[in-house]
Design an enzyme around this catalytic site. Structure first.
Site, PDB file in Angstrom:
ATOM      1  CE1 TYR A  94     -16.305   4.499  27.352  1.00  0.00           C
ATOM      2  CE2 TYR A  94     -14.462   4.943  28.769  1.00  0.00           C
ATOM      3  CZ  TYR A  94     -14.625   4.223  27.137  1.00  0.00           C
ATOM      4  OH  TYR A  94     -14.039   4.319  26.143  1.00  0.00           O
TER       5      TYR A  94
ATOM      6  CB  SER B  56     -12.183  -3.953  20.499  1.00  0.00           C
ATOM      7  OG  SER B  56     -13.207  -4.948  20.607  1.00  0.00           O
TER       8      SER B  56
ATOM      9  N   GLY C 196     -13.178  -7.959  21.344  1.00  0.00           N
ATOM     10  CA  GLY C 196     -14.169  -8.907  22.408  1.00  0.00           C
ATOM     11  C   GLY C 196     -13.986  -9.728  22.502  1.00  0.00           C
ATOM     12  N   GLY C 197     -12.787 -10.604  22.008  1.00  0.00           N
ATOM     13  CA  GLY C 197     -12.287 -11.440  23.085  1.00  0.00           C
ATOM     14  C   GLY C 197     -12.388 -12.734  21.818  1.00  0.00           C
ATOM     15  CG  LEU C 198     -14.801 -12.891  18.421  1.00  0.00           C
ATOM     16  CD1 LEU C 198     -15.720 -12.589  17.064  1.00  0.00           C
ATOM     17  CD2 LEU C 198     -15.500 -14.317  19.407  1.00  0.00           C
ATOM     18  CG  LEU C 199      -8.261 -11.794  16.849  1.00  0.00           C
ATOM     19  CD1 LEU C 199      -8.280 -10.352  16.381  1.00  0.00           C
ATOM     20  CD2 LEU C 199      -8.023 -12.746  16.040  1.00  0.00           C
TER      21      LEU C 199
ATOM     22  N   GLY D  92      -8.101 -16.757  22.122  1.00  0.00           N
ATOM     23  CA  GLY D  92      -8.133 -18.035  21.941  1.00  0.00           C
ATOM     24  C   GLY D  92      -9.176 -18.520  23.248  1.00  0.00           C
TER      25      GLY D  92
END
Length: 323
Positions: free
Chosen positions: A53, A211, A215-218, A220
């Site tokens: 990373y 995750s 990736g942000g889909l859950l 909102g």
């Protein structure tokens, strides 16, 4: 804060794990230090990073930022259960990737230097090595344990049979073997329920989902799009298009029960018996504080059943696809 033993080990870790892949990328170092301090103030003791990373020419930067935070003292290192990972190549020279005994030795020493510490609490294989024999891997790990450089070992992105093979070989060598598996797991992506979760349960591994919000889909995403606070492009937009009907139902249900979508997704993971700690990656202090609120959320059977209707899961194999 709530704590749980990591797998069958005696190591106590917080029910949320602070992921640090954003350090130096989406988080400036000063902000990363503030987030880690606030994590400690709230009892979050489990931090996860990796030598690679944040990728490409900045490989190792996340570990370096954590190392400089440890160097501030005041018990920062002692209060942290530190997890890092190895596998990916750190440069283009031979023997600087995978899980050979040589790479394990070099990668571990390099991580210790960047992290400014003399031991790693949880050293994780970032991917399965299909070339190096497990006998070699465990021999190198045994040396590192005897040297006091690592305490526990975990896997990441392993298949169920990879876990079984690793554990069988460790047992033959008289070693503890793996105590955790870090995998891609959330309401949308539930393939782990087929074989990885049953294998982890049988072999005594704690599960660390990465995750957790897909990736942000859950988190909102539709409401954010309507409010103009987020615009999805590329792969993210494609993923939303694929799952849009489910996401619409999900966000409507979250609104109906009065729980923020991101909080609901994390709470669902914490209600899964095999999950030790989802890995969160806050970019701001507010995001960290919001994630911490999930520890007070209790989902009743009716809510869990509705989430299963929206995002159907799997039975353990082979019952999922056979009688």
């Amino acid at each position: 804060m709530q704590y749980r033993h990591l797998g069958r080990s005696g190591l106590s870790v917080s029910r949320l794990c602070l992921g640090t892949m954003n350090w130096g990328w989406k988080n400036e170092e000063e902000d990363a230090h503030i987030i880690m301090d606030i994590a400690h103030e709230n009892g979050l003791n489990f931090f996860d990073t990796a030598d690679v990373y944040y990728w490409d020419e900045n490989r190792g930067k996340s570990e370096e930022i954590i190392g400089r935070w440890f160097a501030k003292g005041n018990g920062r290192r002692e209060r942290t259960v530190l997890a890092t990972k190895l596998y990916a190549s750190m440069n283009d020279w031979p023997n600087n990737e995978r899980l050979s005994a040589l790479h394990i030795r070099r990668a571990l020493d390099a991580s210790l230097k960047r992290l400014q510490t003399d031991y790693i609490d949880l050293y994780q294989f970032h991917h399965v090595d299909r070339v190096t024999p497990w006998e070699e891997i465990w021999q190198a790990i045994d040396v590192a344990i005897r040297q006091g450089k690592i305490l526990y070992v975990g896997s990441s992105n392993f298949a169920g049979w990879n876990i079984a093979t690793a554990q069988a070989t460790a047992k033959e060598a008289g070693l503890t073997g793996l105590v955790s598996e870090q995998s891609f797991y959330n309401l949308i992506t539930r393939r782990l329920e087929l074989e990885v979760l049953p294998s982890a349960r049988y072999h005594g591994l704690g599960v660390l989902p990465w995750s957790p919000l897909q990736g942000g889909l859950l988190g909102g995403v539709l409401a954010q799009d309507h409010a103009g606070t987020r615009r999805l492009e590329g792969r993210a937009a494609e993923a939303l298009a694929k799952h849009r009907p489910q996401i619409e139902l999900y966000e409507a249900f979250a609104k109906e029960i009065g729980i923020e979508p991101a909080t609901l997704a994390l709470a669902w993971l914490l209600h899964q018996p095999d999950v030790t700690a989802p890995i969160i990656g806050p970019r701001t202090v507010d995001q960290l504080r919001s994630a911490l609120q999930v520890l007070d959320v209790r989902l009743d059977p009716a809510i869990l059943a509705r989430l299963d209707e929206i995002f159907p899961g799997h039975k353990p194999a082979p019952e999922d696809y056979a009688w």
